[in-house]
Design a protein around this motif. Sequence first.
Motif, mmCIF file in Angstrom:
data_model
loop_
_atom_site.group_PDB
_atom_site.id
_atom_site.type_symbol
_atom_site.label_atom_id
_atom_site.label_comp_id
_atom_site.label_asym_id
_atom_site.label_seq_id
_atom_site.Cartn_x
_atom_site.Cartn_y
_atom_site.Cartn_z
ATOM 1 N N PHE A 1 8.375 9.096 -0.514
ATOM 2 C CA PHE A 1 9.239 9.916 -0.414
ATOM 3 C C PHE A 1 10.495 9.537 0.931
ATOM 4 N N LEU A 2 8.773 9.606 2.470
ATOM 5 C CA LEU A 2 9.854 9.912 4.060
ATOM 6 C C LEU A 2 10.720 8.190 3.775
ATOM 7 N N LEU A 3 10.638 7.485 2.744
ATOM 8 C CA LEU A 3 11.616 6.955 2.903
ATOM 9 C C LEU A 3 12.871 6.913 2.034
ATOM 10 N N ARG A 4 13.021 7.732 1.184
ATOM 11 C CA ARG A 4 13.739 7.853 0.524
ATOM 12 C C ARG A 4 14.754 8.949 1.018
ATOM 13 N N ALA A 5 14.268 9.655 1.938
ATOM 14 C CA ALA A 5 14.558 10.689 3.055
ATOM 15 C C ALA A 5 15.097 9.966 4.317
ATOM 16 N N GLN A 6 14.869 9.073 3.851
ATOM 17 C CA GLN A 6 15.455 8.018 5.705
ATOM 18 C C GLN A 6 14.562 8.826 7.161
ATOM 19 N N VAL A 7 13.387 9.363 6.496
ATOM 20 C CA VAL A 7 12.956 9.222 8.298
ATOM 21 C C VAL A 7 12.077 8.247 8.888
ATOM 22 N N GLY B 1 0.656 -1.157 0.033
ATOM 23 C CA GLY B 1 0.148 0.453 0.100
ATOM 24 C C GLY B 1 0.632 1.360 -0.588
ATOM 25 N N ALA B 2 2.058 1.338 -0.697
ATOM 26 C CA ALA B 2 2.788 2.598 -0.754
ATOM 27 C C ALA B 2 2.320 4.039 -1.487
ATOM 28 N N PHE C 1 3.861 15.394 1.595
ATOM 29 C CA PHE C 1 5.073 14.338 1.217
ATOM 30 C C PHE C 1 4.451 14.295 -0.110
ATOM 31 N N GLY C 2 5.847 13.944 -1.325
ATOM 32 C CA GLY C 2 5.899 13.310 -2.401
ATOM 33 C C GLY C 2 4.825 13.778 -3.316
ATOM 34 N N GLN C 3 4.430 15.368 -3.210
ATOM 35 C CA GLN C 3 3.405 16.241 -4.082
ATOM 36 C C GLN C 3 4.261 15.675 -5.575
ATOM 37 N N ARG C 4 3.332 15.676 -7.117
ATOM 38 C CA ARG C 4 4.058 15.852 -7.996
ATOM 39 C C ARG C 4 4.861 16.897 -8.272
ATOM 40 N N ARG C 5 4.455 18.384 -7.669
ATOM 41 C CA ARG C 5 5.091 19.040 -8.146
ATOM 42 C C ARG C 5 5.236 19.704 -6.964
ATOM 43 N N PRO C 6 6.797 19.622 -6.392
ATOM 44 C CA PRO C 6 6.907 20.036 -4.743
ATOM 45 C C PRO C 6 6.501 22.053 -4.729
ATOM 46 N N VAL C 7 5.817 22.514 -3.750
ATOM 47 C CA VAL C 7 5.885 23.485 -3.430
ATOM 48 C C VAL C 7 6.702 24.360 -2.304
ATOM 49 N N PRO C 8 6.779 25.456 -2.036
ATOM 50 C CA PRO C 8 6.942 25.262 -0.562
ATOM 51 C C PRO C 8 5.922 25.436 0.161
ATOM 52 N N VAL C 9 6.357 24.760 1.902
ATOM 53 C CA VAL C 9 5.236 24.147 2.798
ATOM 54 C C VAL C 9 6.082 24.941 4.213
#
Length: 157
Positions: free
Chosen positions: A10-16, A3-4, A106-114
Amino acid sequence: MSGATPATQFLLRAQVAFRPVEYRYDPGSERVALQAAEAIGLPPARLLKTLMVEVDGRPACAVLPGDRSLSMKRVAAAFGGKSAAMMPPAKAERLTGYHTGGISPFGQRRPVPVAFEADAMGFDEVAINGGRRGLLLLLSPRDALAALSAKAAVLSA
């Protein structure tokens, strides 16, 4: 991971470190964040909702406790703009790649400021949408902030 979603990847790649929690999503609920908090037994202040906004016409993402409302004046200031407005749901879905009720920062199609509500940084663990309706991710708000290169600011009314 079964169910990824783009958010969990995104969090797995960032090691969070995070823990997924599923709940029964109620599309008819008037206040989805409060319903989700109740469903998993979490105080509403610790369930962070993800709201897509436009600041001076540019997309941005605001993350704040489920029991709070945005102050558009404070949102604009947090992102260095003059005015802010909620992004129309269809536009938010196209931009993020997620359905409303399941939008994750996390992992949005187009990253934006958060920006995260500053008060949320005081918790050891919060729940944030995991990229689909009925999936929350429990994690450190400081780790979330760092992974997104986000800022903490006062966003609520």
